[in-house]
Every structure is written in structure tokens, then in C-alpha cells.
Design a protein around this motif. Structure first.
Motif, short mmCIF file in Angstrom:
data_model
loop_
_atom_site.label_atom_id
_atom_site.label_comp_id
_atom_site.label_asym_id
_atom_site.label_seq_id
_atom_site.Cartn_x
_atom_site.Cartn_y
_atom_site.Cartn_z
N GLU A 1 4.65 4.53 46.95
CA GLU A 1 4.83 5.21 45.66
C GLU A 1 5.40 6.61 45.82
OE1 GLU A 1 2.25 3.46 46.62
OE2 GLU A 1 1.66 2.07 45.02
N LEU A 2 5.22 7.20 47.02
CA LEU A 2 5.61 8.59 47.22
C LEU A 2 6.79 8.76 48.16
CD1 LEU A 2 2.04 10.21 47.48
CD2 LEU A 2 3.55 10.18 45.49
N LYS A 3 7.33 7.66 48.66
CA LYS A 3 8.44 7.78 49.61
C LYS A 3 9.69 8.32 48.92
CE LYS A 3 7.13 4.06 52.83
NZ LYS A 3 6.57 4.81 53.97
N ASP A 4 10.52 9.00 49.69
CA ASP A 4 11.73 9.63 49.17
C ASP A 4 12.53 8.72 48.23
OD1 ASP A 4 11.41 12.03 50.40
OD2 ASP A 4 12.82 11.67 52.04
N ALA A 5 12.80 7.50 48.72
CA ALA A 5 13.75 6.64 48.02
C ALA A 5 13.18 6.01 46.76
CB ALA A 5 14.23 5.54 48.96
N ASN A 6 11.88 6.21 46.48
CA ASN A 6 11.21 5.58 45.34
C ASN A 6 11.46 4.07 45.33
OD1 ASN A 6 9.70 5.27 43.03
ND2 ASN A 6 11.27 6.08 41.63
N PRO A 7 11.05 3.40 46.42
CA PRO A 7 11.35 1.96 46.55
C PRO A 7 10.76 1.12 45.43
CG PRO A 7 9.76 2.66 48.23
CD PRO A 7 10.30 3.90 47.60
N LEU A 8 9.67 1.58 44.80
CA LEU A 8 9.06 0.79 43.72
C LEU A 8 9.73 1.07 42.37
CD1 LEU A 8 5.25 1.06 44.62
CD2 LEU A 8 6.91 -0.65 45.38
N GLY A 9 10.61 2.08 42.34
CA GLY A 9 11.31 2.39 41.09
C GLY A 9 10.37 2.84 39.98
N ILE A 10 9.31 3.56 40.34
CA ILE A 10 8.34 3.99 39.33
C ILE A 10 8.70 5.35 38.76
CG2 ILE A 10 6.44 2.66 40.33
CD1 ILE A 10 5.41 5.25 41.61
N TRP A 11 8.12 5.66 37.59
CA TRP A 11 8.25 7.01 37.03
C TRP A 11 7.44 7.98 37.89
CZ3 TRP A 11 11.54 8.49 33.41
CH2 TRP A 11 12.06 7.52 32.52
N ARG A 12 8.07 9.10 38.26
CA ARG A 12 7.36 10.12 39.03
C ARG A 12 7.69 11.49 38.42
NH1 ARG A 12 8.69 8.38 45.25
NH2 ARG A 12 10.76 9.22 44.80
N LYS A 13 6.76 12.42 38.56
CA LYS A 13 7.05 13.78 38.12
C LYS A 13 7.57 14.53 39.34
CE LYS A 13 5.13 17.30 35.10
NZ LYS A 13 3.95 17.73 34.33
N VAL A 14 8.87 14.79 39.37
CA VAL A 14 9.48 15.43 40.54
C VAL A 14 9.91 16.85 40.15
CG1 VAL A 14 11.28 15.29 42.30
CG2 VAL A 14 10.28 13.19 41.39
N ASP A 15 9.33 17.82 40.81
CA ASP A 15 9.61 19.24 40.49
C ASP A 15 9.53 19.47 38.98
OD1 ASP A 15 9.86 19.82 43.17
OD2 ASP A 15 12.02 19.49 43.20
N GLY A 16 8.51 18.87 38.36
CA GLY A 16 8.25 19.12 36.95
C GLY A 16 8.95 18.22 35.97
N GLN A 17 9.87 17.36 36.47
CA GLN A 17 10.63 16.48 35.56
C GLN A 17 10.26 15.02 35.79
OE1 GLN A 17 12.74 17.75 33.27
NE2 GLN A 17 12.36 19.81 34.04
N MET A 18 10.05 14.26 34.72
CA MET A 18 9.83 12.83 34.85
C MET A 18 11.13 12.17 35.29
SD MET A 18 6.69 12.24 34.25
CE MET A 18 6.66 10.46 34.08
#
Lengths: 531, 531
Positions: A504-521
């Protein structure tokens, strides 16, 4: 039926104490003898669960979705045998059990859908800023991770949907926690069938031994040992306030306290506002008579208080309700103990200060059935009568007649925490009574407009919980997908090597999930975003 | 300095008991006498806070952002007076206080940014399906809403960032809850200055009277009364395990239990893995000597345990660390009580079974300063020595020498819950020691790789909390924007008229926030989506 404890994939009957379920409609003791777990069996179960956690928490969300879907399949494979067993042990009609099976299966599948989508784990990433002054910013990545073995105390009133493979088990397993069920003494056979289905599903989907176990018990000692066990990381319970509070006390007094998610008593106040009542008095009375008597009133969301202002409309409502309750059919209650508690509780409230009976069902009373009833109390008497605020589990409601708005406000202020609060009001009513609604809102988990509280949707938006004593912790729900949040905690990984990071936290986002990255969804990969 | 309690915008000194702060560097008692709050003043404060909640919870996210930004401004307006006061009362150097002020101001502004963006409230919408069979699906809309008045027990070690206008206050106010601060007895003057700044900001941004209050106290009675008060809905605490557990006990024994978010003791284990140690032994020793002695070791994330395998590299590391600790400069500790507890705690560990001293600072020991020290223990002795697991708050660390990987695993299993765990390891080390890291992960809130635990980033991804006894509830953080989640609960609105819905849940999505609509993350309006 073997009557044994199910410890991972192993059947175990080391003890000599046995217990049996009773058909509440006939009073007949059912034949199978169930072996209560011994101290050693509890110990084996928890140790196996702790061991299962090491591998189960590493399973992918997809693998756990497969497991939940397999449980749903296995439940359906049980077919009529399950329906008949549950009906026999609960006194609930077969049609209701069939509906509940559908709900249970859909609930398992909804959690599987949640896992396949994957974003529920709240992945948050703050990328490194090595050049930041005065100190460089490290890379931080956080997500919700499972707590460890969860002990589930099952409910009597939903032998499928809130029991062995119910919402608590589904959400705890979905999050990655092994589950140990304390079987409900009222439906031990149903528990055995469902537990076997879960074990079959676990084997078919290659889940570790001990991801699920189910223990029988007589009295409180097995439950107490389970809650006290150091490997237990959380507890769920659905039932009486007394039962829930007893578990909370044990859990908070442990050397390492753990959360107990207890969904306890609630009397689910309904606020009958004047314009609405004036427009639809008959329909409201009929709708509420049906909600009060539904399933012998054995719902956590049964409307136990109907609050209105002294008026001709309220009198008319009361007389319509009287008629409907007199015509209502008494239904068999879940257990003889619940029936006795219902009749005693009703008697206690009816004989308390200021309460006068309005009506009780005039229809034939079958063996094991509770007699639906309603009564009335003034706002002033309600405020001073602590007995009138106790939940009477069954088809019983109090109409509260308030002499004016001030008294209405005081009644609302006097309420304890509730699962639900309902407003029967036109848009104009809602505007006029905004302050009153606001007081009610602070007391409840779900605020309902122009509907009945019975009927709890299993969805992403459901909140089935509320301020104490409705639930032990108002910040969580026991129904709907958000129930998964009870069994997880955030873990933050700082400057973690890519190889050790969860998918869930790997660089490439292999699961294609929504993540909050540097404050942005975002769903993009970090490389794309930063590099 | 007036020394009075600040109850909303009113200064109050009804009692006769007074207390004074002491400059720990000189032992001098500072002149201002602060009036401890009386029982009546506590009552007034909580009643005012409850009243403020009625309007404060209705403020928009933008209005609360204005308030937080105004607090930041007012803190900066205090200029040097605040820096000098805090330095005088804490013994911390002015430069450190200036840095901490920057952190406090940025923290308030970060919460303001969170509010202006607005999506943190987790809006979830399930639209109605009136045609669904067998029963229609109602409209359900859920979001996080504030709990009510929050009582904040401030920390001694960050007189600005974890105190009166620190993370607890900022997150509770951001969520929409009034705050009542129990002033820390070690920095009463700093508390008065900061409280006045908050009141000024509240007035400038038209916040309700009682949105913030600050009470002085001597002994435990004011704190106890605050936690027991029926209007108190949550409590935060940063400090000793004993203090936190005492508050937890009071809160769970209330007629209506409330959550206590206590951030308590932690010894923050560091796992020194062989390849990494072999490559960078000197750098690691120097980095850790600096982290151990930073701020006189008065950080919740101070690295108290350095765990390695018996090897030449570990011996070399220990001798490098010895040298650095001997060269380290003793610093003034926060209070005389903390200094005494440090020296006693160190003595207790040093004289316990299997512990042998390695080094202590050989530099001049100023008045009020603690003497940094390190010691060594074998893995086996550590497992059997419960004293060695007690936090010694200050610049003291234990090196644990494990004879093999089995012993290392047993040491990790023996650890209690921690705020942080650190791995010093190459990628190869991480691969080889995956099982060990996994054991450590279950014990901590933050898992750090090749860095020091001191330095807690205030960001969206920070997790500052951990399994008990590091914190009272591992599911929450006390640093970073997720800290806001401690003070809210979901409320579900069923079939709610548009006019009564909070802005966050209205059809048109007027705030433009991310919402989960029928299972999909989206910013669009419902009208657009549903048609």
C-alpha cells in the motif's frame, strides 16, 4: 453436530461440562451437548491465534477478500440446514432467518469489495526533503495495520448477522486480525454450522491455522479468560449494558488495557413534531406500531420513546397507536431469559412513578411470546424517573407528553447516549425546532428524519454506535464498512527501504489505491509525482 | 503578569492558594504568585465551555482556521518576552525555545490548512435508492463531528509545542471543541502569556466566550475535578506513565467514561544490525551520542535502548559511544523534581541485576544539570530485569548485548509498547533480520530506518503514539494533523433535509471537499453525480 470446540481446524472436547440450546417456541431442550472450553483449551486457542497473526497480517487485501467471499459461499452451501437450525434456536421465523442470511452474505461480500478497492487503510505519504533547513525532512509513510487477535462475543438477536460470521468477525478478519468467537449459548448449533463454514473457507483459501476459532462456554469464566488473555488485542460485544460494562471493566484493569467495542442498550427516542403529526397522524402511528413490534421488538434500534408536545394531535396519535398495538401479534422471544427480562422490565417501568399503561396486545399469546405494550408518562415525570430511561428489550415503548417546549428541551437534555434519534417533522418543523434537534444530535450516533430507526443499512455511511451507554466508544461503528477501523492502528514507516514497505505504501502504488501524498489525494506513483 | 485563572475572557482569582514557578538553572523562585483555581472556578469554567460548544461547533472550518492563524499571529506578537519567560521557567536555551515557537506557530498554521482544505472530516454519502426491493435504501450521510469540551494537561518538556497552544489544543480547537488547559506548574508564566494570546485571538475572530480557558493548580484536585466533570468529553495528557494511568483510571470510572489520550513513557529501542554497524560504526556512535544527550535527553523519543549482537563491531560502537558521552555537556533539566527523578532512576537501573556502567559525562556539571550516562546489560539479564525497562527520563541509555539471534528475538519479545523503534541496517541487514524487525514493528507506533527517533515531524503522516504503555490508545496520534481524529465522532444523518445538513454533506458540495459518494472518492456535487 459434534458439539466440540473448534480450535483452528481441530475439534476439541477436553472438558466435561456441557450445555444445550433450547427451542424457545416449545421449551424443548435440543439434543446436541456442547462441550464448554477448558482453561487449557482457551490457552491453546489464543496461542494459536497469536501464531496465526504472524502470517495472516502479511496476507494481501485480495487474499483476505477471497477468504471473506469463500465464507459467504460456504454459508450458502449450508442451505436449509442452517435456516432451520437458526430458526429452531432463536424462535425467529424462517423467512426472517433467510433475510438475515442474505444480509450476512452481503456483508461479507461488501468487506471483500472494500479490500479489493483497498483505499480504506488510509495510506499517507510525506516525501523526503533532504535539502530542507535547518533539518532535512525524512520520508514518512503511514497506514492502518491490524492489532492482533480479536475476541468476538456474539449477539443473541441476530444469530447470523451479528453472530459467528457477522459484522464483528467480518470486519476483524478483513483488517487482518485472527478471530476467536465465544459462541452464544442460545444458538450453539447455529454457531457450530457457521464456524465449520468459516474453517472450510479458511482451508480452501490457504489461511493459517488459527485464523478463526470458536469456543463454547457455560457461565462467565471462558469469556473472562479470553478478555484477560495477553494475546487478545481487542474485544467486541453486543448485548446488555451490564454485560458490556463488565467486559469493559476487565479490559481496562488488565496490565495492558485493550479496547472493548460494546454495543449496549439504547431506547432510540423519536421526536414527534407538530406539523408533521398533524398531517400524517394515522400513518405515523401505524408505521411506529410496526417498528415497535418488529421481530418481537428485539432490535438495538427499537423505538422505545415517542416524545411529543401535549396536543390534540398527540392524543390522536396515542389512540391510533393504542389500536395498532392491541391488534399486534405477540411473537416468540429469543430465549426464556429474554422473555422474563422483558416482562419484568415492563412491569418495573409500568409500576414506576408517573407511568400509566395505554395498551397491550389483545391477541392470543403463544408459548414463549412477549406481549407488546405501550405506556405514557409526562415530561416532568420522565425527567425524575430514572427507571423510565432503562431499556426494556422487546416490544415496549413509552409516549412522553411534554407540556411545552421548555419541558421538551429538558426531556432531551435528560436523555443518555443513544444509537439513534428520530425526527418526525416537516421542513418547517425542522426549522422551528432546530435547537431541540441539535440537543438530540449530541446524544446519538444516527439522526433519522421521517423514518423508523429499525433497519440498519450495511454501507459505507452507516454509523451504528453512539455516546455511552449506547456504545462503549462513540468514535466507532459496529455496522458498515467503517467497522474495520476498530481493529487497526496507524504505523508510520520512516525512511523505510522500498523492499520492506507494505504494498500500500510502495512508490509505484501497485494496488492503485487513493493515498494522501504531500497533502494531496492521489492515485499516482511517487516516482511520477516527485521525480 | 497577573497570576489569575483565565476563564474565557475573564480573569479570576477567587482562591487563596498560590503557586510559583522556579528557574531550574538558578533555583530562584520567580516572583509572580499564581492563584490555584477553586472548586467553583472549575465549575464555572466547564459550564462556560459547555455553553461555548453550542456555538463553536457550528463555526465553519474557515472560521476555525482564522482563529488558529490568529493564535499563531498573537504568539509571534509576544516576541522576546515569551522566549525569555519560557527559557527562564524551563532551563532550555533561548535558541531552542525560538525553534519551538516556530514549530508551535507552524503547527497551528498546518491545522488551519487542514481546515481550509476540509476533507479531513471523512464525509461519506450513500444516496437513496427508493426503488430498491425488498426495502428502499434511505439516504445516509456521515461525517466526523466534535465531541465537546476537551481538557488538556500540558507537558513540561515542550513549554510551547506540547503545552498551552501546542498540538493537543490546536487539534481539539480545529475539530470544533472548546479547550480547558490545566497549566503546567513548571511554566505558569509562559502559560499565562500564551493563554492571553489565545484569548486575544478568540476575541479578534469572534469566537464564543469560553472556547478557551486556562486554570492554575496546586496538587491534583483541580485536575481530578476537571476529568470527573460531566461536561468534559475527552482528556489529553503528556507525561509519566504513573500520571497518565491515574487519569485513565478516573476517566474510566466515571458514570459516563471518556477517553484519555495519554502519551506516556517510552524507551525507544534501537536495533543495531551487523553490516550497517560494520560500515559506519563511528558515525552511528556519534549520531546516537548526540540523540541521547539532545535537550538533556528530555524527549519522549529519546533512544533509551541500543540493542546489538555480541561482536567486535558492537564493542567498537560501545567504546566510541563511551568517548562521546564522556565528552558531552551536561544540560540544565526542566525542574528540580525531574532532575532528582533522573538521578534516582539512573541509580536504580545502574544498581539492578546485570547492569554495568560504561560511561558518564566527564564535563563540568552546572547547577540543575543532569549527568549523561550509558550502561550495559546482557540480553538475558535484560529479559529478567523489569527495572531495566523503566523509562529514565533524561540522557541515559542502555546498551543490550545479545549473545545470538535467539536471544535478540527474546529481548524484542520482552519489550513493552513504544512510541518508536529504530533499525540501523543496510538493505541486506533488513532482509536478513526481517523476522526481528517484524517483532519490533508490533511494539511501536513509528518504525525508523537509519535515523534517530528524536525529531518528530509535524505532518499528515506522523504517528506519535504506540501500543500501551507508550500511549493509552495506539489507534491515535498526538502529533501531526491526524491528531484531530481524537476529538471527533461520526454522526450519520438519514434522509436529512438539505437545510439541516452541515455544509460538508450538502448536495452541491459547497466546500469542494473529497467525499466518498456511493463508494467512490469524488469532489463533484450529488446532483451532477446522481443526475
Amino acid at each position: 453436530m459434534h458439539g466440540k470446540n473448534i480450535i483452528g481446524g481441530t475439534l476439541s472436547a477436553q472438558g466435561t461440562t456441557t450445555c444445550q440450546s433450547i427451542n424457545p417456541a416449545t421449551g424443548t431442550t435440543l439434543p446436541t451437548r456442547f462441550f464448554a472450553a477448558t482453561t487449557e483449551e482457551v490457552e491453546q486457542t489464543m496461542s494459536l491465534a497469536a501464531n496465526a497473526f504472524i502470517t495472516y497480517k502479511q496476507t494481501s487485501q485480495d487474499q483476505r477478500a477471497d477468504f471473506l467471499e469463500a465464507i459467504a459461499e460456504e454459508l450458502l452451501v449450508l442451505g436449509d440446514e442452517l435456516v432451520q437450525q437458526a430458526a429452531q434456536e432463536s424462535g425467529l421465523p424462517q423467512g426472517r432467518i433467510e433475510g438475515e442470511r442474505g444480509r450476512t452474505v452481503n456483508q461479507l461480500r461488501l468487506f471483500a469489495t472494500l479490500l479489493r478497492e483497498g483505499s480504506w487503510c488510509e495510506a499517507v505519504i510525506e516525501t523526503a526533503q533532504p535539502e530542507r533547513t535547518p533539518v532535512p525532512k525524512p520520508d514518512h509513510r503511514t497506514m492502518l495495520r491490524p492489532l492482533g487477535p480479536v475476541v468476538v462475543f456474539t449477539a443473541s438477536n441476530f444469530p447470523l448477522a451479528f453472530s459467528t460470521a457477522g459484522g464483528d468477525t467480518a470486519s476483524a478478519l478483513a483488517a487482518g486480525n485472527p478471530v476467536v468467537v465465544k459462541a452464544h449459548e442460545a444458538h450453539l448449533g447455529t454457531n457450530e454450522l457457521v464456524s465449520t463454514a468459516i474453517i472450510n473457507a479458511a482451508e480452501k483459501t490457504n489461511m493459517p491455522q488459527g485464523v478463526f476459532s470458536s469456543l463454547n462456554a457455560q457461565g462467565y469464566s471462558v469469556g473472562e479468560q479470553l478478555v484477560k488473555h495477553p494475546e487478545t488485542k481487542a474485544v467486541t460485544f453486543t448485548g446488555s449494558t451490564r454485560g458490556g460494562q463488565a467486559l469493559m471493566k476487565i479490559a481496562t484493569e488488565r496490565p495492558v488495557p485493550i479496547p472493548v467495542f460494546a454495543e449496549m442498550g439504547s431506547i432510540n427516542p423519536v421526536l414527534l413534531l407538530p406539523e408533521k403529526l398533524n398531517l400524517e397522524v394515522k400513518e405515523i402511528a401505524q408505521t411506529y406500531a410496526a417498528s415497535i413490534t418488529l421481530g418481537a421488538g428485539q432490535f438495538c434500534t427499537n423505538p422505545g420513546l415517542l416524545i411529543g408536545l401535549d396536543s390534540m394531535e398527540l392524543d390522536l396519535f396515542t389512540s391510533e397507536l393504542k389500536e395498532a398495538i392491541e391488534d399486534s401479534t405477540p411473537q416468540v422471544m429469543l430465549t426464556d431469559g429474554i422473555l422474563k427480562a422483558y416482562e419484568n422490565g415492563k412491569e418495573t417501568v409500568l409500576s414506576s412513578t408517573g407511568v400509566s399503561p395505554i395498551a397491550s396486545s389483545q391477541q392470543e399469546l403463544p408459548k414463549g411470546a412477549g406481549q407488546p405494550a405501550i405506556a405514557m408518562i409526562s415530561g416532568e415525570d420522565f425527567i425524575n424517573n430514572t427507571l423510565a430511561q432503562e431499556e426494556v428489550f422487546g416490544a415496549f415503548s413509552l409516549v412522553i407528553k411534554c407540556k411545552n417546549r421548555l419541558e421538551l428541551k429538558l426531556v432531551l437534555h435528560a436523555l443518555k447516549g443513544q444509537l439513534t434519534g428520530t425526527i418526525m417533522g416537516t421542513n418547517e418543523d425542522v426549522k422551528i425546532f432546530e435547537n431541540e434537534i441539535d440537543i438530540l444530535q449530541e446524544k446519538v450516533g444516527r439522526l433519522i428524519f421521517n423514518n423508523v430507526p429499525t433497519g440498519v443499512e450495511v454501507s459505507h455511511a452507516m454509523q451504528h454506535g453512539g455516546p455511552f451507554p449506547a456504545a462503549s466508544d462513540s468514535r466507532f461503528t459496529s455496522v458498515g464498512t467503517a467497522a474495520i477501523k476498530r481493529f487497526v492502528r496507524p504505523i508510520c514507516y520512516q525512511n523505510c527501504p522500498e523492499s520492506y514497505l507494505p504494498e500500500e505504501l510502495k512508490d509505484a502504488n501497485p494496488l492503485g489505491i487513493w493515498r494522501k501524498v504531500d497533502g494531496q489525494m492521489s492515485k499516482v506513483s511517487i516516482v511520477e509525482l516527485v521525480g
